[in-house]
Design a protein around this motif. Structure first.
Motif, mmCIF file in Angstrom:
data_model
loop_
_atom_site.group_PDB
_atom_site.id
_atom_site.type_symbol
_atom_site.label_atom_id
_atom_site.label_comp_id
_atom_site.label_asym_id
_atom_site.label_seq_id
_atom_site.Cartn_x
_atom_site.Cartn_y
_atom_site.Cartn_z
ATOM 1 N N GLU B 4 0.917 -1.326 -0.244
ATOM 2 C CA GLU B 4 0.248 0.418 -0.339
ATOM 3 C C GLU B 4 1.188 1.644 0.399
ATOM 4 O O GLU B 4 1.766 1.305 0.555
ATOM 5 C CB GLU B 4 -0.896 -0.204 1.133
ATOM 6 N N GLU B 32 -3.236 -7.742 -8.319
ATOM 7 C CA GLU B 32 -4.686 -6.747 -8.527
ATOM 8 C C GLU B 32 -3.947 -5.525 -8.145
ATOM 9 O O GLU B 32 -3.292 -5.179 -7.191
ATOM 10 C CB GLU B 32 -5.838 -7.133 -7.600
ATOM 11 N N VAL B 33 -4.465 -4.052 -8.736
ATOM 12 C CA VAL B 33 -3.851 -2.982 -8.305
ATOM 13 C C VAL B 33 -5.305 -2.195 -8.010
ATOM 14 O O VAL B 33 -6.379 -2.048 -8.750
ATOM 15 C CB VAL B 33 -3.648 -2.606 -9.405
ATOM 16 N N SER B 34 -4.980 -1.052 -6.987
ATOM 17 C CA SER B 34 -5.902 0.336 -7.461
ATOM 18 C C SER B 34 -4.542 1.272 -7.672
ATOM 19 O O SER B 34 -4.301 1.162 -6.754
ATOM 20 C CB SER B 34 -6.802 0.002 -6.301
ATOM 21 N N TRP B 35 -5.423 2.466 -8.450
ATOM 22 C CA TRP B 35 -5.075 3.728 -8.177
ATOM 23 C C TRP B 35 -6.241 4.710 -8.243
ATOM 24 O O TRP B 35 -7.137 5.488 -8.722
ATOM 25 C CB TRP B 35 -4.469 3.619 -9.784
ATOM 26 N N MET B 36 -5.995 5.535 -6.474
ATOM 27 C CA MET B 36 -6.499 6.809 -6.775
ATOM 28 C C MET B 36 -6.394 7.430 -6.683
ATOM 29 O O MET B 36 -5.734 7.933 -5.280
ATOM 30 C CB MET B 36 -7.648 5.883 -5.246
ATOM 31 N N PRO B 37 -6.655 9.034 -6.907
ATOM 32 C CA PRO B 37 -6.114 10.627 -6.783
ATOM 33 C C PRO B 37 -6.568 11.028 -6.186
ATOM 34 O O PRO B 37 -8.117 11.042 -5.943
ATOM 35 C CB PRO B 37 -6.396 10.504 -8.735
ATOM 36 N N ARG B 58 -7.997 -10.513 -3.310
ATOM 37 C CA ARG B 58 -8.582 -8.795 -4.483
ATOM 38 C C ARG B 58 -8.799 -7.855 -3.170
ATOM 39 O O ARG B 58 -7.709 -7.614 -2.193
ATOM 40 C CB ARG B 58 -10.074 -9.237 -3.655
ATOM 41 N N ILE B 59 -8.647 -6.544 -3.907
ATOM 42 C CA ILE B 59 -8.406 -5.392 -2.727
ATOM 43 C C ILE B 59 -9.786 -4.718 -2.241
ATOM 44 O O ILE B 59 -10.411 -4.658 -2.991
ATOM 45 C CB ILE B 59 -7.923 -3.980 -3.186
ATOM 46 N N ASN B 60 -9.328 -4.399 -0.587
ATOM 47 C CA ASN B 60 -10.980 -3.916 0.089
ATOM 48 C C ASN B 60 -10.661 -2.277 -0.473
ATOM 49 O O ASN B 60 -11.162 -1.840 -1.323
ATOM 50 C CB ASN B 60 -10.910 -4.297 1.020
ATOM 51 N N SER B 61 -10.574 -1.794 0.997
ATOM 52 C CA SER B 61 -10.474 -0.313 0.367
ATOM 53 C C SER B 61 -9.340 0.715 -0.930
ATOM 54 O O SER B 61 -8.043 0.861 -0.003
ATOM 55 C CB SER B 61 -10.278 0.311 2.229
ATOM 56 N N PRO B 62 -10.295 0.605 -1.167
ATOM 57 C CA PRO B 62 -8.852 1.662 -2.318
ATOM 58 C C PRO B 62 -8.344 3.227 -1.669
ATOM 59 O O PRO B 62 -6.952 3.962 -1.834
ATOM 60 C CB PRO B 62 -9.816 2.612 -3.783
ATOM 61 N N THR B 63 -9.347 3.606 -0.568
ATOM 62 C CA THR B 63 -8.395 4.776 0.157
ATOM 63 C C THR B 63 -8.383 4.288 1.598
ATOM 64 O O THR B 63 -9.069 3.941 1.716
ATOM 65 C CB THR B 63 -9.293 5.904 0.209
ATOM 66 N N LEU B 64 -7.001 4.868 1.488
ATOM 67 C CA LEU B 64 -6.303 4.268 3.103
ATOM 68 C C LEU B 64 -5.648 5.547 3.953
ATOM 69 O O LEU B 64 -5.827 6.809 2.874
ATOM 70 C CB LEU B 64 -5.019 3.390 2.754
ATOM 71 N N ASN B 65 -5.353 5.557 5.017
ATOM 72 C CA ASN B 65 -4.670 6.419 5.887
ATOM 73 C C ASN B 65 -3.743 5.907 5.988
ATOM 74 O O ASN B 65 -2.843 6.712 7.388
ATOM 75 C CB ASN B 65 -5.673 7.051 6.530
#
Lengths: 357, 183
Positions: B4, B32-37, B58-65
């Motif tokens: 992450e 598996e990939v996600s890209w959250m701008p 499988r990716i759960n939350s695409p937004t993280l802290n």
């Protein structure tokens, strides 16, 4: 044909799904955070390939009324917008529901009220499932939680719209619209011919043959006796829809003592919260409504007999929580955690709330 | 494996495209990939950031802290994200324009002088790929052959002639990594 995998934004997946499922027409007006839909449609230019019309209208009001016209002809037509634009479409949506026409509308929700922000929100839940326009009508509402579902739900939305002769809303948000993920796309399906429409959707305005009378599409009845009959018919249709079209999914609810309920991007964030909770030894699970109307009342009622408390997580001040409370009939306490105005809750802050339950 | 990553800097420093190249390369490698701008006013010159997740699952939350790795390109982003690195995680930064250097002792910290090196090479736009090189040296989540495929996918065809320079910049980044604090 081999599976084709693409990496796309949720918004682009909506556009690609429309082109490939045989959509006849798109009418829309750009607004952040969903402008990539119109952008992708324009770049792909589907007209020479499939005959799909893509038109940038002069306003959202014009867009929804172009959809009204196309739908009356039995065409698979759609529009997309974000919250303030969707507000402008409410009159048209009520007319389309009243005239019993199939249509697909996508709302990539942003922070409100008013012109608000361009960041993600889920504060249009009430507007969507409780009727943003006037009159006793319902929108079949699908809430995608991934880019793949943005793609898949376009075709599903059209299928449901034509099955029930009812407008379908795809209620998304800025996260799912903007995020890029892998998508498996299907083949290009041909658009329906006029002969196919005339045969399978005999209500559609395709030109009157001598063998039948006029088809009339209207939402206006001057006689209230007739209008009440129209309403009876709508309510009967909604009942069938409630019995047959509920969709939802669950994560680790088998032994759950605490249940999270969330849809769309909040459901994705809550999957992370379930992971954090399980790592900390908390028996937490998630129910994710896929259809917001019809709402998954029965599975929630069943789970309420098993869990000791429920937490709804929404990017709003608490809207879906009302439907959750109605579904569980006050058997267990239901609490809400939300961020508003374009702020996205973090997995950790939800986890902190979870620990207090 | 799940990695992450947050990449953050000024709009125009190639933050989003660096993330895009990572995401495309991961996808080419069957991950598996996600890209959250971050989207919106940032795109027009303010701060910009992107969350990239590369995973076998499988990716759960695409937004993280909280992140395994932070790649930081300016002071504002350092202020915002230094504390978002998970304990035991990795922070890579470009020292150009950094006045308050990271101080955490529970993470590994490296410098990659992406801006200075790119100017030396005569193309400021390669700085993001130099940073990416530093990251891939420490966390080889992408194989070089898939990085090339990722570049081909994420760059428009008219820019494909620039791919060799970009690949070279990645190699340069691997060489100029400076450890500041290593766990």
């Amino acid at each position: 044909m081999a599976k084709e995998i693409k990496l796309m934004k949720g918004n682009e997946a909506i556009a690609e799904g429309a082109i490939r499922c045989g959509c006849d027409g798109y009418f829309g007006y750009p607004i952040t955070p969903q402008s990539e839909i119109l952008e992708h449609l324009t770049l792909e230019n589907p007209y020479p390939k499939t005959g799909m019309v893509v038109l940038q209208a002069e306003s959202e009001t014009a867009s929804i009324n172009m959809v009204y016209g196309g739908a009356a002809c039995g065409k698979r037509v759609m529009t997309t917008s974000s919250s303030p634009g969707i507000s402008l479409m409410q009159e048209g949506l009520s007319y389309i529901a009243g005239a019993e026409l199939p249509a697909l509308v996508v709302n990539v929700v942003r922070g409100g009220p008013g012109l608000g922000t361009i960041q993600p929100s889920q504060a249009d839940y009430f507007q969507t499932v409780k009727g943003g326009g006037h009159g006793d009508y319902k929108l079949i509402t699908l809430a995608p939680a991934s880019v793949q579902e943005m793609y898949d739900f376009v075709e599903l939305g059209f299928d449901l719209a034509f099955k029930y002769r009812n407008p379908v809303m795809l209620l998304s948000d800025g996260v799912i619209g903007q995020v890029m993920e892998k998508v498996e796309v299907g083949d290009y399906k041909p658009r329906w011919t006029n002969e196919y429409i005339a045969k399978n959707h005999p209500w559609a305005l395709v030109g009157k043959p001598e063998s039948r009378g006029h088809n009339i599409i209207t939402s206006l009845q001057l006689d209230p006796v007739v209008q009440e009959k129209v309403n009876h018919k709508l309510q009967a249709k909604y009942k069938v829809c409630e019995e047959n079209e509920v969709r939802y999914e669950t994560f680790q609810t088998e032994d759950a003592e605490i249940l999270l309920v969330a849809y769309g991007s909040s459901a994705r964030i809550c999957q992370k919260v379930v992971q954090l909770g399980r790592e900390a030894g908390i028996k937490v699970g998630l129910l994710r409504p896929i259809t917001l109307w019809p709402f998954p009342k029965k599975p929630l009622l069943e789970l309420s007999k098993q869990v000791k408390s429920i937490l709804t997580v929404e990017m709003s001040a608490g809207q879906m929580i009302e439907d959750v409370k109605l579904a569980v009939e006050c058997r267990v306490p239901v609490q809400h955690y939300g961020r508003y105005g374009g702020m996205i809750p973090t997995p950790t802050e939800i986890f902190e709330v979870l620990k207090t339950l | 494996m799940t990695e992450e990553i947050i990449i953050a800097g000024f709009g125009g420093q190639g933050v989003l495209s660096m993330g895009k190249i990572l995401a495309y390369s991961g996808a080419m490698q069957n991950k598996e990939v996600s890209w959250m701008p971050s989207y919106g006013p940032e795109m027009r010159g303010g701060t910009s950031n992107v969350t990239v997740i590369i995973s076998d699952e499988r990716i759960n939350s695409p937004t993280l802290n909280q992140f395994d790795t932070a790649i930081i390109l300016n002071q504002q982003s350092m202020d915002k994200f230094e504390n978002s690195v998970k304990p035991g995680g990795l922070l890579i930064y470009d020292p150009n324009g950094i006045s308050a250097h990271p101080t955490r002792k529970d993470i590994s910290i490296y410098q990659v002088a992406g801006t200075d090196k790119s100017l030396e090479l005569g193309n400021a736009r390669l700085s993001n790929m130099i940073m990416l090189g530093g990251f891939l040296k420490l966390k080889p989540v992408i194989n070089p052959e898939f990085l090339r495929k990722g570049l081909e996918k994420s760059l428009p065809e008219r820019h494909h002639k620039l791919i060799p320079d970009n690949e070279k910049a990645v190699e340069v980044g691997k060489e100029i990594l400076v450890p500041i604090h290593v766990l």
